[in-house]
Design a protein around this motif. Sequence first.
Motif, PDB file in Angstrom:
ATOM      1  N   ARG A 244      -9.280  15.056  -4.359  1.00  0.00           N
ATOM      2  CA  ARG A 244      -9.207  13.931  -5.298  1.00  0.00           C
ATOM      3  C   ARG A 244      -9.277  14.393  -6.756  1.00  0.00           C
ATOM      4  NH1 ARG A 244     -13.044   8.494  -5.243  1.00  0.00           N
ATOM      5  NH2 ARG A 244     -12.526   7.775  -7.338  1.00  0.00           N
ATOM      6  N   PRO A 245     -10.143  15.374  -7.114  1.00  0.00           N
ATOM      7  CA  PRO A 245     -10.173  15.809  -8.518  1.00  0.00           C
ATOM      8  C   PRO A 245      -8.829  16.320  -9.029  1.00  0.00           C
ATOM      9  CG  PRO A 245     -12.137  16.574  -7.386  1.00  0.00           C
ATOM     10  CD  PRO A 245     -11.232  16.018  -6.335  1.00  0.00           C
ATOM     11  N   LEU A 246      -8.012  16.946  -8.167  1.00  0.00           N
ATOM     12  CA  LEU A 246      -6.690  17.405  -8.589  1.00  0.00           C
ATOM     13  C   LEU A 246      -5.804  16.225  -8.968  1.00  0.00           C
ATOM     14  CD1 LEU A 246      -5.741  20.202  -6.005  1.00  0.00           C
ATOM     15  CD2 LEU A 246      -6.662  20.473  -8.312  1.00  0.00           C
ATOM     16  N   VAL A 247      -5.885  15.154  -8.184  1.00  0.00           N
ATOM     17  CA  VAL A 247      -5.068  13.975  -8.453  1.00  0.00           C
ATOM     18  C   VAL A 247      -5.543  13.292  -9.729  1.00  0.00           C
ATOM     19  CG1 VAL A 247      -4.271  11.775  -7.532  1.00  0.00           C
ATOM     20  CG2 VAL A 247      -4.634  13.705  -5.986  1.00  0.00           C
ATOM     21  N   GLU A 248      -6.834  13.164  -9.875  1.00  0.00           N
ATOM     22  CA  GLU A 248      -7.372  12.527 -11.073  1.00  0.00           C
ATOM     23  C   GLU A 248      -7.002  13.316 -12.328  1.00  0.00           C
ATOM     24  OE1 GLU A 248     -11.299  10.235  -9.297  1.00  0.00           O
ATOM     25  OE2 GLU A 248     -11.472  12.354  -9.838  1.00  0.00           O
ATOM     26  N   ALA A 249      -7.016  14.646 -12.213  1.00  0.00           N
ATOM     27  CA  ALA A 249      -6.628  15.471 -13.360  1.00  0.00           C
ATOM     28  C   ALA A 249      -5.155  15.289 -13.699  1.00  0.00           C
ATOM     29  CB  ALA A 249      -6.932  16.943 -13.075  1.00  0.00           C
ATOM     30  N   ALA A 250      -4.313  15.203 -12.662  1.00  0.00           N
ATOM     31  CA  ALA A 250      -2.874  15.003 -12.902  1.00  0.00           C
ATOM     32  C   ALA A 250      -2.615  13.646 -13.537  1.00  0.00           C
ATOM     33  CB  ALA A 250      -2.113  15.129 -11.584  1.00  0.00           C
ATOM     34  N   ALA A 251      -3.354  12.617 -13.098  1.00  0.00           N
ATOM     35  CA  ALA A 251      -3.186  11.278 -13.660  1.00  0.00           C
ATOM     36  C   ALA A 251      -3.644  11.233 -15.121  1.00  0.00           C
ATOM     37  CB  ALA A 251      -3.959  10.265 -12.832  1.00  0.00           C
ATOM     38  N   ALA A 252      -4.662  12.019 -15.446  1.00  0.00           N
ATOM     39  CA  ALA A 252      -5.122  12.077 -16.836  1.00  0.00           C
ATOM     40  C   ALA A 252      -4.153  12.857 -17.717  1.00  0.00           C
ATOM     41  CB  ALA A 252      -6.510  12.716 -16.888  1.00  0.00           C
ATOM     42  N   GLU A 253      -3.471  13.805 -17.097  1.00  0.00           N
ATOM     43  CA  GLU A 253      -2.564  14.686 -17.834  1.00  0.00           C
ATOM     44  C   GLU A 253      -1.205  14.050 -18.077  1.00  0.00           C
ATOM     45  OE1 GLU A 253       0.098  18.509 -16.395  1.00  0.00           O
ATOM     46  OE2 GLU A 253      -1.906  18.250 -15.554  1.00  0.00           O
ATOM     47  N   ARG A 254      -0.720  13.255 -17.090  1.00  0.00           N
ATOM     48  CA  ARG A 254       0.644  12.717 -17.163  1.00  0.00           C
ATOM     49  C   ARG A 254       0.640  11.207 -16.923  1.00  0.00           C
ATOM     50  NH1 ARG A 254       5.084  16.763 -15.290  1.00  0.00           N
ATOM     51  NH2 ARG A 254       6.211  14.805 -14.917  1.00  0.00           N
ATOM     52  N   PRO A 255       1.279  10.447 -17.799  1.00  0.00           N
ATOM     53  CA  PRO A 255       1.333   8.999 -17.601  1.00  0.00           C
ATOM     54  C   PRO A 255       2.203   8.577 -16.426  1.00  0.00           C
ATOM     55  CG  PRO A 255       2.636   9.636 -19.518  1.00  0.00           C
ATOM     56  CD  PRO A 255       1.891  10.857 -19.084  1.00  0.00           C
ATOM     57  N   ASP A 256       3.029   9.497 -15.892  1.00  0.00           N
ATOM     58  CA  ASP A 256       3.871   9.126 -14.749  1.00  0.00           C
ATOM     59  C   ASP A 256       3.205   9.430 -13.413  1.00  0.00           C
ATOM     60  OD1 ASP A 256       4.041  11.871 -14.963  1.00  0.00           O
ATOM     61  OD2 ASP A 256       6.222  11.969 -14.753  1.00  0.00           O
ATOM     62  N   VAL A 257       1.913   9.768 -13.413  1.00  0.00           N
ATOM     63  CA  VAL A 257       1.129   9.931 -12.194  1.00  0.00           C
ATOM     64  C   VAL A 257       0.008   8.895 -12.219  1.00  0.00           C
ATOM     65  CG1 VAL A 257      -0.337  11.443 -10.804  1.00  0.00           C
ATOM     66  CG2 VAL A 257       1.636  12.395 -12.021  1.00  0.00           C
ATOM     67  N   VAL A 258      -0.066   8.072 -11.180  1.00  0.00           N
ATOM     68  CA  VAL A 258      -1.065   7.012 -11.102  1.00  0.00           C
ATOM     69  C   VAL A 258      -1.873   7.202  -9.821  1.00  0.00           C
ATOM     70  CG1 VAL A 258      -1.466   4.530 -10.937  1.00  0.00           C
ATOM     71  CG2 VAL A 258       0.379   5.406 -12.392  1.00  0.00           C
ATOM     72  N   TYR A 259      -3.197   7.295  -9.975  1.00  0.00           N
ATOM     73  CA  TYR A 259      -4.062   7.410  -8.797  1.00  0.00           C
ATOM     74  C   TYR A 259      -4.571   6.024  -8.417  1.00  0.00           C
ATOM     75  CZ  TYR A 259      -7.967   8.575  -5.751  1.00  0.00           C
ATOM     76  OH  TYR A 259      -8.830   8.631  -4.679  1.00  0.00           O
ATOM     77  N   LEU A 260      -4.267   5.601  -7.192  1.00  0.00           N
ATOM     78  CA  LEU A 260      -4.594   4.253  -6.736  1.00  0.00           C
ATOM     79  C   LEU A 260      -5.911   4.172  -5.966  1.00  0.00           C
ATOM     80  CD1 LEU A 260      -1.044   3.252  -5.420  1.00  0.00           C
ATOM     81  CD2 LEU A 260      -2.046   2.732  -7.652  1.00  0.00           C
ATOM     82  N   GLY A 261      -6.486   5.329  -5.618  1.00  0.00           N
ATOM     83  CA  GLY A 261      -7.703   5.318  -4.821  1.00  0.00           C
ATOM     84  C   GLY A 261      -7.427   4.973  -3.374  1.00  0.00           C
ATOM     85  N   GLN A 262      -8.504   4.584  -2.655  1.00  0.00           N
ATOM     86  CA  GLN A 262      -8.373   4.194  -1.253  1.00  0.00           C
ATOM     87  C   GLN A 262      -7.979   2.725  -1.172  1.00  0.00           C
ATOM     88  OE1 GLN A 262      -9.093   6.622   1.308  1.00  0.00           O
ATOM     89  NE2 GLN A 262      -7.832   5.137   2.386  1.00  0.00           N
ATOM     90  N   LEU A 263      -6.910   2.410  -0.470  1.00  0.00           N
ATOM     91  CA  LEU A 263      -6.360   1.058  -0.462  1.00  0.00           C
ATOM     92  C   LEU A 263      -6.664   0.314   0.833  1.00  0.00           C
ATOM     93  CD1 LEU A 263      -2.795   1.799  -1.908  1.00  0.00           C
ATOM     94  CD2 LEU A 263      -4.826   1.054  -3.173  1.00  0.00           C
ATOM     95  N   ASP A 264      -6.839  -1.002   0.741  1.00  0.00           N
ATOM     96  CA  ASP A 264      -6.891  -1.834   1.933  1.00  0.00           C
ATOM     97  C   ASP A 264      -5.455  -2.173   2.338  1.00  0.00           C
ATOM     98  OD1 ASP A 264      -6.028  -3.763   0.111  1.00  0.00           O
ATOM     99  OD2 ASP A 264      -7.933  -4.838   0.069  1.00  0.00           O
ATOM    100  N   ARG A 265      -5.299  -2.964   3.415  1.00  0.00           N
ATOM    101  CA  ARG A 265      -3.950  -3.212   3.919  1.00  0.00           C
ATOM    102  C   ARG A 265      -3.072  -3.916   2.889  1.00  0.00           C
ATOM    103  NH1 ARG A 265      -2.540   0.294   6.705  1.00  0.00           N
ATOM    104  NH2 ARG A 265      -0.693  -0.943   7.169  1.00  0.00           N
ATOM    105  N   ALA A 266      -3.650  -4.866   2.149  1.00  0.00           N
ATOM    106  CA  ALA A 266      -2.864  -5.546   1.126  1.00  0.00           C
ATOM    107  C   ALA A 266      -2.452  -4.577   0.026  1.00  0.00           C
ATOM    108  CB  ALA A 266      -3.669  -6.711   0.535  1.00  0.00           C
ATOM    109  N   GLY A 267      -3.357  -3.678  -0.325  1.00  0.00           N
ATOM    110  CA  GLY A 267      -3.044  -2.689  -1.346  1.00  0.00           C
ATOM    111  C   GLY A 267      -1.965  -1.722  -0.900  1.00  0.00           C
ATOM    112  N   VAL A 268      -2.003  -1.355   0.383  1.00  0.00           N
ATOM    113  CA  VAL A 268      -0.972  -0.467   0.926  1.00  0.00           C
ATOM    114  C   VAL A 268       0.396  -1.121   0.813  1.00  0.00           C
ATOM    115  CG1 VAL A 268      -0.075   0.534   3.058  1.00  0.00           C
ATOM    116  CG2 VAL A 268      -2.488   0.802   2.482  1.00  0.00           C
ATOM    117  N   ARG A 269       0.467  -2.379   1.218  1.00  0.00           N
ATOM    118  CA  ARG A 269       1.767  -3.058   1.171  1.00  0.00           C
ATOM    119  C   ARG A 269       2.282  -3.168  -0.259  1.00  0.00           C
ATOM    120  NH1 ARG A 269       3.881  -8.290   4.550  1.00  0.00           N
ATOM    121  NH2 ARG A 269       6.030  -8.171   3.786  1.00  0.00           N
TER     122      ARG A 269
END
Length: 422
Positions: free
Chosen positions: A255-280
């Motif tokens: 997860r820290p790698l993803v968070e770092a990429a999202a902080a570094e680039r605006p075209d990377v968005v970390y959504l976290g852990q999603l429920d079924r509605a979030g997945v859809r």
Amino acid sequence: MRIVVAHNRYREAQPSGENTIVDSEIAQLTAAGVEVLPFIRSSDEIPSMSKAAKALLPISPIWAPRAQHDLSRLLTEHRPDALHLHNPYPLLSPWVVRTAHRHGVPVVQTVHNYRQVCSSGIYFRDGVICQDCKGRALGVPAIKHRCYRDSAAQSALMATTLAVHRGTWRSVDRYIALTTAIADHLRDYGIPDERIVVKPNAVPDPGRPAPLGDGFLFMARLSPEKGVDLLLDAWRRHPVGALGTLRVAGDGELRPLVEAAAAERPDVVYLGQLDRAGVRAAVEASAVVIAAAMWHDVLPTVIIEAMASGRPVLGTALGGIPYLVGADAPHEPAGTGPAEVASAVAGGGGSPMPAGIGLGEAGWVVAPEPAALAAALPVARAGAAGLAPAARARYERTFHPDVVTKQLIEVYAGMARTLNPA
């Protein structure tokens, strides 16, 4: 028809596609008129167990006496037509196969991983594919490298369990191989062809696909074998914004790698852990779903979910991924087959697909390398609209519950005919 479905649920804190599939399969069988008797244990039960029960945990992968007692009582009371086993570890044990056979009940098992041979179940260690225990009477390398739960003691127990139950696994009446690659694994283990049926999983139909979004979605456990670090390496080889948005969903040690990429680039968005509605919502916001596995991933549920929503998939050419996207047996509906899509993604004019990119009915496969994945990203983005209808069509024909549940019921019925011929 009366079927016992046996499964040791993985911890809820560690989201499991296998748990989801078992729940869906029980619902689908019930809807089809099968009487399902769940025999379910959960690893979440372990912390609240009594001291006496916890004292028996070290031997439970081998035997699990309480589970055998409870299963014997269930089989005696209900006299089912078959027992369908999914994951037996740690609270059920493969011994449930012997218990079922002692009661005259045939056993079918769905193979979700490689734990007939590999203590970790994934043929992956220290960042690379590993099959050091293949062909050994005892998986000594697994003990040496602490492959099970990063513990030498627990790895020794699991390696011993696999050795003790080699005969147990070879006595299973029918194996369900989720892909052709798993069928090959079972043959290599010594299971004869007549006891192997290739039948994939299904996911519920989400309905008519929404219009394609833009960009890419990666949705998996954030761990080395799932390849999120491979994907981020490939993504960084393109200018910011050149490919739309990369959405990443899930949690795990990387997860820290993803968070770092999202902080570094605006075209990377970390959504976290999603429920079924979030997945859809995440799937609908994207145009392509990525499965960047670094191991021989058996059958990533996210790929079936993507196809159900009319989203093509860009994946690595490992495990069951080529089978899922139809790269090993392309189907060519008019206007959406490999020839037409290859022309579309290469800019028209009949230009060939770029070297190193395999095209299937519902997506693309590449080698699990950053350069290969980076080269495929713009190809997939350009070709998403052309491949989307074929992705949905492949789901409807091969992975829809109406199709897959009929296949499963036929496995049960065919096993009964073979074991009890007229």
